[in-house]
Design an enzyme around this catalytic site. Structure first.
Site: not given
Ligand SMILES: Cc1cc2nc3c(=O)[nH]c(=O)nc-3n(C[C@H](O)[C@H](O)[C@H](O)COP(=O)(O)O)c2cc1C
Length: 404
Positions: A39-40, A325, A203, A348
């Site tokens: 993931s970025p 998650l 964003y 993460r």
């Protein structure tokens, strides 16, 4: 650049009906060796938007760790579109060389390389998370990191006390769409296999999509069609220069999960329009448009955003990527096996374990052993297995868990 001897072995990724997580995924002219995507994730470690050795070492770990697609962090299409002074950028030709180093390295290590193109809009000019995670202030100026003028759909700040953006004029929006196009052309020159357009997490493009951030009265605000206009113009402009055989991903906050906000139904309408313009994969995240304390957001259970990916895939018939998650090999495999999404992005958990895909495969397919590992590791680990088992069972470890 040719794949060399330290690439992950292809044989370990042979299709196995029970474990579609490790099946190849062909999108246009690009084949991903498995369904796992890094993931970025911003590292806030660049100077002047330039790639340096840190980025190379950082991204190489995930390519060696078995990800089919390694995505760069949000990479700004304009200098003022950076979130922080530490963001990567691709707003000028001088940045292509560093990006080429990234794609060469990732290809050498047997993965495909993706770049996430981004503009932070009113969430630009922020502190790095560990410097405060708010608007830049006198402490940052003392370090030489000044605030800059930020832009958005309107003049409302992200939160009380934050910088107020300048509302983008229509000619500026036309210029901005061109900047996305130039960034995409540079991504092609740098050798990326995939572009992802970042339209999530509050964003710039999300600010235009969401009624919570867009109160414009021109044809970029108001109706759903008008709020989608900028995102669709960006996609069309990027597709003009991004080769048809190369996949285009689009990350959306599929719901604001807040009263009066962007909804999952809106996302389905958007995804249909994206598909018509040549988007291949919708990457389904959520939230981020309003200040954390003002936004409800979805409850953060394991895989909490997977239903968003499933819903868009089912309703629109476009490939989706699930994220958020996803921590366990079986969980990830079930997402693909159940048809909820075609790809699984790991964030993460990959920072915690860059070899997450290889460990997931070990977990799901013990018979594969270390065949998928880079050979200089796998050869030794395979031979260590028996010795280690014997040594561990003989040892008095007094309850300690070895990090094997
Ligand atoms: C350090 C960090 C940086 C992130 N940067 C980005 C980013 O540049 N672009 C983006 O779309 N999401 C970004 N995210 C969100 C992640 O891509 C991902 O969606 C999120 O962490 C949830 O996935 P996870 O539970 O697997 O970590 C970031 C997350 C983290 C933890």
């Amino acid at each position: 650049m040719a794949t060399n001897a330290i690439s992950a072995g292809a044989s370990a990724n042979a299709p196995d009906d029970s474990f579609p997580l490790f099946s190849t995924f062909q999108i246009g002219g690009v084949a991903l060796k498995n369904r796992l995507v890094l993931s970025p994730m911003c590292t806030y470690s660049a100077r002047g938007g330039m790639v340096d050795d840190f980025h190379l070492a950082h991204l190489a770990k995930f390519a060696m760790g078995g990800f089919g697609l390694v995505m760069t962090e949000a990479t700004a299409v304009t200098r003022d579109g950076r979130i922080t002074h530490g963001d990567l950028g691709i707003w000028q030709d001088e940045q292509v060389h560093g990006m080429r180093r990234i794609t060469d390295l990732i290809h050498t290590l047997g993965a495909k390389a993706g770049i996430q193109l981004a503009h932070a809009g009113r969430k630009a000019s922020m502190q790095r998370p560990w410097d405060g995670n708010g608007p830049l202030d006198h402490r940052d100026v003392a370090r030489g990191e000044r605030a800059w003028e930020i832009v958005g759909p309107g003049t409302e700040p992200m939160e009380l006390g934050w910088l107020s953006p300048r509302a983008l004029s229509q000619p500026e929006l036309t210029t901005l769409v061109e900047r996305w196009k130039h960034a995409a052309a540079r991504a092609e020159a740098a050798g990326f296999d995939v572009i992802e357009i970042h339209a999530a997490h509050g964003y710039l493009l999300h600010q235009f999509l969401s009624p919570l951030a867009n109160s414009r009265t021109d044809h970029y605000g108001g109706t759903l069609e008008n709020r989608m206009r900028l995102a669709l113009e960006v996609v069309a402009a990027v597709r003009e220069v991004w080769p048809a055989r190369k996949p285009l991903f689009f990350r959306v906050s599929a719901t604001d999960a807040a009263d009066g906000g962007w909804s999952l139904e809106d996302s389905a309408v958007l995804a249909t329009a994206l598909q018509a313009l040549g988007v291949d994969v919708v990457d389904c995240s959520s939230g981020g448009v309003a200040a954390p304390q003002a936004s409800t957001g979805l409850p953060r259970s394991l895989g909490f955003q997977v239903p968003l990916a499933r819903s868009i895939k089912d309703e629109v018939g476009i490939a989706t990527m699930a994220v958020g998650l996803i921590v366990d090999a079986h969980q990830a495999n079930d997402i693909v096996a159940s048809g909820a999404a075609d790809l699984v992005a790991i964030g993460r958990a990959a920072l915690h374990d860059p070899h997450w895909p290889l460990h997931a495969q070990e977990n799901l397919q013990p018979a594969v052993g270390y065949a998928g590992w880079p050979q200089p590791y796998g050869w030794w680990l395979e031979r260590r297995k028996k010795v280690l088992q014997a040594a561990l069972s003989a040892a008095d470890r007094r309850g300690a868990t070895p990090l094997v």
